[in-house]
Structure formats: C-alpha cells, structure tokens
Design an enzyme around this catalytic site. Structure first.
Site, PDB file in Angstrom:
ATOM      1  N   ASP A  13       0.936  -1.264  -0.406  1.00 38.14           N
ATOM      2  CA  ASP A  13       0.633  -0.184   0.415  1.00 38.14           C
ATOM      3  C   ASP A  13       0.841   1.311   0.061  1.00 38.14           C
ATOM      4  O   ASP A  13       2.544   0.850   0.147  1.00 38.14           O
ATOM      5  CB  ASP A  13      -0.838   0.389   1.215  1.00 38.14           C
ATOM      6  N   CYS A  77      -4.486  -0.906  -2.512  1.00 39.53           N
ATOM      7  CA  CYS A  77      -4.326   0.543  -1.949  1.00 39.53           C
ATOM      8  C   CYS A  77      -5.018   0.923  -3.464  1.00 39.53           C
ATOM      9  O   CYS A  77      -4.657   0.298  -4.896  1.00 39.53           O
ATOM     10  CB  CYS A  77      -2.987   0.519  -2.487  1.00 39.53           C
ATOM     11  N   GLU A 155      -3.604   7.523   9.244  1.00 40.69           N
ATOM     12  CA  GLU A 155      -1.700   7.031   9.577  1.00 40.69           C
ATOM     13  C   GLU A 155      -1.825   7.669  10.590  1.00 40.69           C
ATOM     14  O   GLU A 155      -0.834   7.230  11.615  1.00 40.69           O
ATOM     15  CB  GLU A 155      -1.382   8.004   8.195  1.00 40.69           C
ATOM     16  N   CYS A 187     -11.214   2.726   0.215  1.00 41.42           N
ATOM     17  CA  CYS A 187     -10.477   2.949   0.477  1.00 41.42           C
ATOM     18  C   CYS A 187      -9.434   2.201   1.966  1.00 41.42           C
ATOM     19  O   CYS A 187     -10.393   2.389   2.958  1.00 41.42           O
ATOM     20  CB  CYS A 187      -9.877   4.522   0.794  1.00 41.42           C
TER      21      CYS A 187
HETATM   22  N1  DGL Z   1      -4.432   2.626   0.643  1.00 44.90           N
HETATM   23  C1  DGL Z   1      -4.632   3.708  -0.810  1.00 44.90           C
HETATM   24  C2  DGL Z   1      -6.484   3.215  -1.109  1.00 44.90           C
HETATM   25  O1  DGL Z   1      -6.825   2.153  -0.876  1.00 44.90           O
HETATM   26  C3  DGL Z   1      -4.144   5.388   0.289  1.00 44.90           C
HETATM   27  C4  DGL Z   1      -4.775   6.209  -1.431  1.00 44.90           C
HETATM   28  C5  DGL Z   1      -3.554   7.248  -1.469  1.00 44.90           C
HETATM   29  O2  DGL Z   1      -1.936   7.264  -0.759  1.00 44.90           O
HETATM   30  O3  DGL Z   1      -3.963   7.739  -1.749  1.00 44.90           O
HETATM   31  O4  DGL Z   1      -6.791   4.050  -2.436  1.00 44.90           O
END
Ligand code: DGL
Length: 277
Positions: A13, A77, A155, A187
């Site tokens: 991720d 992600c 975070e 997300c």
């Molecule tokens: N965990 C990521 C997702 O599911 C975070 C998004 C990012 O870094 O913009 O999209």
C-alpha cells in the site's frame, strides 16, 4: 519429498491502510507468512502523477520480491490498483490481486437502496467507479464522498493520535443527509477508522470493505498454484508473525504495537527501505 514451506504473501500500500487487508488475510490464512510493504515516502498516491505511481509500485515490489520471494502479491491500495496492475503483471509471474471498492456486496445488502461511497478524492473521480455502479448497483442511489483528510487521520491513528471526531462528522455529513443505510469503505485506510465512523453515522446498518473478499481470492489463488494445504486454511492454526514490515519513508512510530493490536506481530520493522531508492 521436500517439505513445503508455508505460503508467503506480499501486501503493498501507499501507507498503513493495507494493514486492514493484511489483518483479513492473516485471519483467513494464519500460517501464511506476510511481508508488508508501504511506499509512505510517496504517500498519498492520490496526489501523485500516474507515471510516478506505476514506477514506484513496480520498482519497490520488484525489490521486495528479490529479498523476499513470495507466492502472491496483494496491491491493497485502490489508487495503485486502478493504475498499476497491468504494469505489475507485466514484470512478474507472481499472481497479483488488486482491490476495488465493494459496490457489488453493498448493493446486495442495502435495504433502502441508498449507498454511501467513501473514498479518496482520486478514487471518486475515476471512471471505473461509474462503471462499477452502473454494473452492480443500477437501482441504487450512490452518494460519493471523496475527502482528503481521512487517509491522514488513519496514518495519525497508527502513531497514537486521536481521530478529530468533529472534522470526521463534517466530512461524512453528505452521507447522513442522503440517509444511506450502507457505506462502502472505498479506501483500505478507512476500516482503521471504523469506530470513529460508526460514531459519526450511527444510523448506518452495513459497513462494507474489500478485505475479506481479497483474503478469499488470495486463498483461492494459492490453492490453484498448489501452495495451500487445506490444513493451512483453518482458524485457530498457529499464528505466523509478519516476516517484515518495510516502509520506504520513516517507519511510523508505534506501528509495531498497532500491528500487534490487529493480530499482526511484525518480526522486523524497517524504515527508509530500500535505502538506495
Ligand atoms: N490505501 C490507499 C487506497 O486504498 C490510500 C490512497 C492514497 O495513497 O492516495 O487508495
């Protein structure tokens, strides 16, 4: 006959969000060994040009596979999954599983046909979301909220900071006004905020994320390539610690104990990995 080692899974991720997916994979496959890789030096991916996401994803995952050969890769992600999967599949023969917002299961669960879709601003803008909604939730009203704050709050939570509840209440006000009974957590960071989200939207009946579906998909893939004994897939089997937690930026303070609270005990946590990137 050589003894079979337990399967090893690389979970990737842009930050700590993939830990929500790692927890589901670990629950489903407790004897599989997990390597967690976060490109937090480039977090958030939603703010990066697509070419940068592709380049960083492919480079980091290839380096991780050199050091830790794995049997499956999970791109946990949404942003990276929409952009980088074909590129990744072109550079490795290891099976790759991506993530998409769980619109289909949400449409199957909603009782009032009103669904909230909570994602990053980058994800709510993507045309594939229109396709998902057209294909899987045609009779539903889908209210989308793309808010920049939530990933950072997740975070911060891992570092021990409290979620700013008032700001979260404001961020999801559109879902309250739309009287949704089901919310898609689009997300992978958002399941980490679930307690606070429930406080903001107590009337929501169903919270849907993709973690368990990804875990089932990984188990199926490993079985296809004969990496999975039936015995490995049972609940209550001995827990294998996370082999390594690798962060391209600084390792978030408190991450080891946060991982432990999810049942993911890391053997090692490494920041600035790999040093030469
Ligand atoms: N965990 C990521 C997702 O599911 C975070 C998004 C990012 O870094 O913009 O999209």
């Amino acid at each position: 006959m050589s003894e079979r080692r337990s399967p090893r899974i690389l979970i990737f991720d842009s930050g700590v969000g993939g830990l929500s997916v790692a927890a589901c994979v670990h629950k489903k496959l407790p004897q599989a060994s997990i390597v967690y890789l976060a490109d937090n030096a480039a977090f958030p991916y939603g703010g990066q040009p697509e070419s940068v996401v592709v380049e960083r994803c492919c480079t980091l995952i290839a380096k991780a596979l050199e050091q830790y050969p794995c049997d499956a890769i999970v791109v946990a992600c949404n942003t990276a999954s929409t952009i980088a999967l074909p590129h990744l599949r072109a550079i490795t023969g290891v099976p790759v599983v991506g993530v998409v917002p769980a619109v289909k299961p949400a449409a199957a669960q909603t009782l009032n046909q009103r669904i909230g879709l909570l994602a990053t601003p980058a994800t709510v803008r993507r045309p594939y979301l229109d396709e998902l909604i057209r294909e899987f939730a045609p009779g539903c009203q889908v209210e989308r909220v793309g808010h920049p704050g939530l990933v950072q709050w997740a975070e911060d939570l891992v570092r021990g900071l409290a979620v700013p509840q008032d700001e979260l209440d404001n961020a999801v006000a559109g879902l309250r006004d739309a009287e949704v009974d089901t919310v898609v957590l689009g997300c992978t960071h958002y399941p980490l905020l679930l307690d606070s989200l429930r406080q903001s939207l107590p009337e929501v009946k169903f919270w849907v994320d993709s973690g368990d579906a990804i875990a089932r998909r990984v188990a199926w893939l490993l079985a296809q390539v004969d990496k999975l004994d039936d015995a490995l897939e049972c609940n209550g089997a001995p827990n294998t610690p996370v082999l390594a937690a690798l962060f391209s930026g600084g390792a978030p303070g408190g991450v080891a104990s946060y991982m432990a609270s999810l049942g993911l005990q890391p053997k090692t946590v490494t920041g600035s990995w790999p040093v030469q990137l």
